[in-house]
Design a protein around this motif. Structure first.
Motif, PDB file in Angstrom:
ATOM      1  N   THR A  42       8.896  -2.869  -4.396  1.00 39.72           N
ATOM      2  CA  THR A  42       8.602  -1.467  -4.087  1.00 39.72           C
ATOM      3  C   THR A  42       8.539  -0.666  -5.380  1.00 39.72           C
ATOM      4  O   THR A  42       7.576   0.069  -5.626  1.00 39.72           O
ATOM      5  N   LEU A  43       9.569  -0.803  -6.207  1.00 39.53           N
ATOM      6  CA  LEU A  43       9.596  -0.070  -7.469  1.00 39.53           C
ATOM      7  C   LEU A  43       8.388  -0.435  -8.321  1.00 39.53           C
ATOM      8  O   LEU A  43       7.718   0.447  -8.875  1.00 39.53           O
ATOM      9  N   ASP A  44       8.072  -1.723  -8.425  1.00 40.96           N
ATOM     10  CA  ASP A  44       6.926  -2.165  -9.218  1.00 40.96           C
ATOM     11  C   ASP A  44       5.636  -1.504  -8.728  1.00 40.96           C
ATOM     12  O   ASP A  44       4.835  -1.021  -9.520  1.00 40.96           O
ATOM     13  N   ARG A  45       5.449  -1.466  -7.405  1.00 38.25           N
ATOM     14  CA  ARG A  45       4.215  -0.909  -6.831  1.00 38.25           C
ATOM     15  C   ARG A  45       4.118   0.606  -6.943  1.00 38.25           C
ATOM     16  O   ARG A  45       3.021   1.150  -6.845  1.00 38.25           O
ATOM     17  N   THR A  46       5.262   1.297  -7.139  1.00 40.78           N
ATOM     18  CA  THR A  46       5.162   2.747  -7.324  1.00 40.78           C
ATOM     19  C   THR A  46       4.518   3.080  -8.656  1.00 40.78           C
ATOM     20  O   THR A  46       3.970   4.174  -8.826  1.00 40.78           O
ATOM     21  N   PRO A  51      12.172   6.092   7.585  1.00 39.50           N
ATOM     22  CA  PRO A  51      11.230   4.956   7.575  1.00 39.50           C
ATOM     23  C   PRO A  51      11.120   4.289   6.202  1.00 39.50           C
ATOM     24  O   PRO A  51      11.528   4.845   5.186  1.00 39.50           O
ATOM     25  N   THR A  52      10.540   3.100   6.202  1.00 35.76           N
ATOM     26  CA  THR A  52      10.268   2.418   4.943  1.00 35.76           C
ATOM     27  C   THR A  52       9.400   3.309   4.053  1.00 35.76           C
ATOM     28  O   THR A  52       8.553   4.067   4.551  1.00 35.76           O
ATOM     29  N   SER A  53       9.627   3.249   2.757  1.00 41.20           N
ATOM     30  CA  SER A  53       8.922   4.024   1.718  1.00 41.20           C
ATOM     31  C   SER A  53       9.272   5.510   1.712  1.00 41.20           C
ATOM     32  O   SER A  53       8.769   6.237   0.863  1.00 41.20           O
ATOM     33  N   ALA A  54      10.079   5.977   2.649  1.00 41.73           N
ATOM     34  CA  ALA A  54      10.401   7.403   2.704  1.00 41.73           C
ATOM     35  C   ALA A  54      11.284   7.789   1.519  1.00 41.73           C
ATOM     36  O   ALA A  54      12.010   6.962   0.965  1.00 41.73           O
ATOM     37  N   ILE A  55      11.193   9.082   1.152  1.00 38.86           N
ATOM     38  CA  ILE A  55      11.897   9.594  -0.018  1.00 38.86           C
ATOM     39  C   ILE A  55      12.607  10.894   0.351  1.00 38.86           C
ATOM     40  O   ILE A  55      11.967  11.845   0.802  1.00 38.86           O
ATOM     41  N   ALA A  56      13.919  10.916   0.133  1.00 43.33           N
ATOM     42  CA  ALA A  56      14.693  12.150   0.266  1.00 43.33           C
ATOM     43  C   ALA A  56      14.842  12.741  -1.135  1.00 43.33           C
ATOM     44  O   ALA A  56      15.174  12.028  -2.083  1.00 43.33           O
ATOM     45  N   VAL A  57      14.569  14.046  -1.254  1.00 43.58           N
ATOM     46  CA  VAL A  57      14.652  14.742  -2.537  1.00 43.58           C
ATOM     47  C   VAL A  57      15.838  15.697  -2.478  1.00 43.58           C
ATOM     48  O   VAL A  57      15.889  16.577  -1.615  1.00 43.58           O
ATOM     49  N   LEU A  58      16.783  15.500  -3.390  1.00 35.85           N
ATOM     50  CA  LEU A  58      17.965  16.351  -3.441  1.00 35.85           C
ATOM     51  C   LEU A  58      18.095  16.983  -4.818  1.00 35.85           C
ATOM     52  O   LEU A  58      17.740  16.360  -5.821  1.00 35.85           O
ATOM     53  N   THR A  59      18.591  18.204  -4.857  1.00 35.89           N
ATOM     54  CA  THR A  59      18.930  18.815  -6.139  1.00 35.89           C
ATOM     55  C   THR A  59      20.446  18.774  -6.274  1.00 35.89           C
ATOM     56  O   THR A  59      21.179  18.972  -5.301  1.00 35.89           O
ATOM     57  N   VAL A  60      20.878  18.494  -7.479  1.00 40.58           N
ATOM     58  CA  VAL A  60      22.286  18.291  -7.778  1.00 40.58           C
ATOM     59  C   VAL A  60      22.662  19.222  -8.928  1.00 40.58           C
ATOM     60  O   VAL A  60      21.992  19.223  -9.959  1.00 40.58           O
ATOM     61  N   ALA A  61      23.724  19.997  -8.748  1.00 40.25           N
ATOM     62  CA  ALA A  61      24.217  20.858  -9.828  1.00 40.25           C
ATOM     63  C   ALA A  61      25.288  20.092 -10.588  1.00 40.25           C
ATOM     64  O   ALA A  61      26.194  19.525  -9.989  1.00 40.25           O
ATOM     65  N   GLY A  62      25.154  20.051 -11.908  1.00 41.36           N
ATOM     66  CA  GLY A  62      26.202  19.422 -12.714  1.00 41.36           C
ATOM     67  C   GLY A  62      25.970  17.952 -12.970  1.00 41.36           C
ATOM     68  O   GLY A  62      24.891  17.409 -12.727  1.00 41.36           O
ATOM     69  N   ASP A  63      26.996  17.306 -13.462  1.00 43.06           N
ATOM     70  CA  ASP A  63      26.920  15.923 -13.917  1.00 43.06           C
ATOM     71  C   ASP A  63      26.885  14.930 -12.756  1.00 43.06           C
ATOM     72  O   ASP A  63      27.478  15.169 -11.705  1.00 43.06           O
ATOM     73  N   ARG A  95       0.837  -1.213   0.000  1.00 43.59           N
ATOM     74  CA  ARG A  95       0.000   0.000   0.000  1.00 43.59           C
ATOM     75  C   ARG A  95       0.868   1.258   0.000  1.00 43.59           C
ATOM     76  O   ARG A  95       0.644   2.190  -0.777  1.00 43.59           O
ATOM     77  N   GLU A  96       1.890   1.290   0.871  1.00 40.01           N
ATOM     78  CA  GLU A  96       2.704   2.499   0.999  1.00 40.01           C
ATOM     79  C   GLU A  96       3.577   2.749  -0.227  1.00 40.01           C
ATOM     80  O   GLU A  96       3.832   3.904  -0.577  1.00 40.01           O
ATOM     81  N   ALA A  97       4.024   1.697  -0.900  1.00 38.57           N
ATOM     82  CA  ALA A  97       4.788   1.889  -2.141  1.00 38.57           C
ATOM     83  C   ALA A  97       3.908   2.550  -3.205  1.00 38.57           C
ATOM     84  O   ALA A  97       4.372   3.410  -3.956  1.00 38.57           O
ATOM     85  N   GLY A  98       2.642   2.161  -3.242  1.00 34.76           N
ATOM     86  CA  GLY A  98       1.699   2.808  -4.159  1.00 34.76           C
ATOM     87  C   GLY A  98       1.516   4.276  -3.830  1.00 34.76           C
ATOM     88  O   GLY A  98       1.495   5.131  -4.727  1.00 34.76           O
ATOM     89  N   LEU A  99       1.412   4.592  -2.544  1.00 33.78           N
ATOM     90  CA  LEU A  99       1.291   5.993  -2.114  1.00 33.78           C
ATOM     91  C   LEU A  99       2.553   6.775  -2.477  1.00 33.78           C
ATOM     92  O   LEU A  99       2.482   7.939  -2.876  1.00 33.78           O
ATOM     93  N   ALA A 100       3.710   6.134  -2.328  1.00 34.66           N
ATOM     94  CA  ALA A 100       4.976   6.785  -2.694  1.00 34.66           C
ATOM     95  C   ALA A 100       4.993   7.127  -4.182  1.00 34.66           C
ATOM     96  O   ALA A 100       5.409   8.218  -4.581  1.00 34.66           O
TER      97      ALA A 100
END
Length: 167
Positions: A64-68, A137-149, A34-39
């Motif tokens: 997890t990837l499949d359920r996203t 926690p499980t299913s959590a997502i950290a979002v980072l911005t990256v400059a460059g290659d 369920r939580e992978a789908g929410l992610a």
């Protein structure tokens, strides 16, 4: 391309512990499904379209990837299972420059260590860094911005801009 890329570090969803199943092969628990789908819903609504995915070969990471429901080019990496932070960064360094948004599906404690280690560039949300240091926690997502290659990604060179726990 403005040189700004998005890196999404996701811990696999909640897994179960069936008797006689080795760690690498543990499947998702009903809550994890369920939580992978929410992610996946959160990713589609809140971040740029994902161009590529690096995913651990562990069953729970693949499920997890499949359920996203994320539809992107995927490379499954045995190295991400039981990886050190350096190994995960090395895998990311190998991603093609044509990829602007990358999702990495991995495990703890590596995922939080990489998120915290990369954070530090201008724009980093220090409250999000603190939350990750307490628990990723499980299913959590950290979002980072990256400059460059991707090949130039290194410690303290990304901005941690969000931390989401889809529930």
């Amino acid at each position: 391309m403005n040189g700004q890329r998005t890196l999404l570090l996701m811990r696999h969803a909640k897994s179960s512990y069936p008797d006689g199943v080795v760690d690498h092969d543990r499947p998702l628990a009903p809550r994890g499904i369920r939580e992978a789908g929410l992610a996946g819903d959160w990713l589609r609504a809140n971040v740029p379209a994902i161009d590529a995915v690096l995913c651990s070969t562990a069953t729970r990471a693949r499920q997890t990837l499949d359920r996203t429901g994320i539809d992107a080019m995927v490379r499954y990496s045995e190295r991400l299972y039981g990886a050190t932070p350096g190994t995960m960064i090395d895998e990311i360094n190998g991603v093609a420059d044509s990829v602007d948004t990358l999702l990495v599906v991995g495990h703890e404690p590596t995922t939080s260590n990489v998120a915290i280690g990369l954070a530090g560039a201008e724009g980093t949300d220090t409250a999000a860094v603190q939350r990750i240091s307490e628990k990723f926690p499980t299913s959590a997502i950290a979002v980072l911005t990256v400059a460059g290659d991707w090949k130039r990604l290194e410690l303290n060179r990304a901005a941690l801009v969000a931390f989401e726990i889809p529930r």
